[in-house]
Write a protein that holds these residues in place. Structure first.
Motif, PDB file in Angstrom:
ATOM      1  N   CYS A 140       1.042  -1.351  -0.038  1.00  0.00           N
ATOM      2  CA  CYS A 140       0.034  -0.200  -0.040  1.00  0.00           C
ATOM      3  C   CYS A 140       0.774   1.327  -0.062  1.00  0.00           C
ATOM      4  O   CYS A 140       0.601   2.175  -0.907  1.00  0.00           O
ATOM      5  CB  CYS A 140      -0.970  -0.040   1.266  1.00  0.00           C
ATOM      6  N   TRP A 168       1.685   6.526  -6.734  1.00  0.00           N
ATOM      7  CA  TRP A 168       0.404   7.326  -7.264  1.00  0.00           C
ATOM      8  C   TRP A 168       0.755   8.774  -7.157  1.00  0.00           C
ATOM      9  O   TRP A 168       0.329   9.395  -7.965  1.00  0.00           O
ATOM     10  CB  TRP A 168      -0.714   6.666  -6.532  1.00  0.00           C
ATOM     11  N   TYR A 208       2.414   1.698  -3.639  1.00  0.00           N
ATOM     12  CA  TYR A 208       1.560   2.137  -4.433  1.00  0.00           C
ATOM     13  C   TYR A 208       1.025   3.682  -4.184  1.00  0.00           C
ATOM     14  O   TYR A 208       0.832   4.478  -5.173  1.00  0.00           O
ATOM     15  CB  TYR A 208       0.031   1.358  -4.488  1.00  0.00           C
TER      16      TYR A 208
END
Length: 264
Positions: free
Chosen positions: A182, A189, A185
């Motif tokens: 998480c 992002w 990512y």
């Protein structure tokens, strides 16, 4: 568990796998302490479910080593508590079974768990009661319960099955890997969003810096001498506090602090 069975292979009547056994005590109908022992290679297999295990009265052997028929009368189906030594494990179990016991708990002479095996030349191994060896401290605790309490003392023996896959370990692995995934990512992002925003600004004719910030810190922390010394002092004080105040409520407090730190 002390491995002392290399010269004592499995033989008919003495071929059980060594398993850890939970010994739950009961004093006057109230649940007491729980102890852990190891089952013998001889005798029947111990049940694996707590609900299948029956609660039996506990009796202290007389003589204590149980190398002769017990003098005291056993409660019907009771478990006999004996001390290790002066005769074979199998002889203790046979005498206890002959006296009407439903099981035998043997107190080890040391604090470790010892594997109870059969001698090579033993042939009469038709034993139908479970035998469990307890470490010295656990056995002495049960003996103290018998001598100090006028109310009845009982025990319950069972050996929970060990799962092939520990679900707790699976969840811990998923939590650890999931947190890293998480965070990775999220960082990617954020960087992609920053690049997209800069491209939009460039298309609109604005002058922007080509340096892409990922939305996170640079990973560099400035520490001076005082900060380093304070870290050592605070960490040492916290370790001393852990040692002095380790109790149920303090563990709960640590869990709460850990959760807050994890969220942060």
């Amino acid at each position: 568990i002390v491995h002392q069975d290399d010269q004592a292979p499995k033989i008919p009547g003495c071929n059980n796998d060594f398993v850890l056994v939970k010994v739950q005590s009961w004093v006057g109908g109230n649940e007491g302490d729980e102890f852990v022992g190891v089952g013998a290679r001889f005798g029947p297999k111990i049940v694996s479910k707590e609900k299948q295990a029956t609660r039996e009265p506990l009796t202290l052997a007389d003589p204590i080593h149980a190398c002769a028929p017990p003098k005291n009368k056993l409660v019907s189906g009771g478990v006999l508590l004996v001390e290790r030594g002066k005769c074979k494990f199998t002889k203790k179990a046979k005498l206890a079974e002959a006296a009407g016991a439903s099981g035998i708990l043997i107190i080890n002479s040391g604090t470790e768990l010892y594997k109870m095996v059969c001698e090579k030349n033993e042939t009469e191994l038709d034993i139908h009661i479970p035998a469990v060896l307890l470490p010295k401290d656990a056995g002495q605790a049960l003996r103290s319960l018998l001598t100090a309490n006028t109310s009845s003392v009982g025990v319950q023996l069972y050996s929970p099955d060990r799962p092939v896959v520990d679900t707790a370990e699976v969840f811990l692995w998923l939590m650890a890997v999931g947190t890293v995934l998480c965070a990775s990512y999220w960082s990617a992002w954020s960087a992609r969003e920053a690049v997209t925003e800069q491209e939009k600004l460039l298309k609109d004719g604005h002058e922007v810096s080509l340096t892409v910030e990922g939305g996170g810190s640079s990973g560099i922390v400035d520490i001076n001498v005082i900060s380093a010394m304070m870290f050592v002092v605070v960490a040492s004080c916290f370790l001393i506090m852990l040692y002095k105040l380790m109790s149920a409520w303090f563990i709960d407090l640590l869990v709460v602090i850990f959760c807050i730190g994890g969220v942060e």
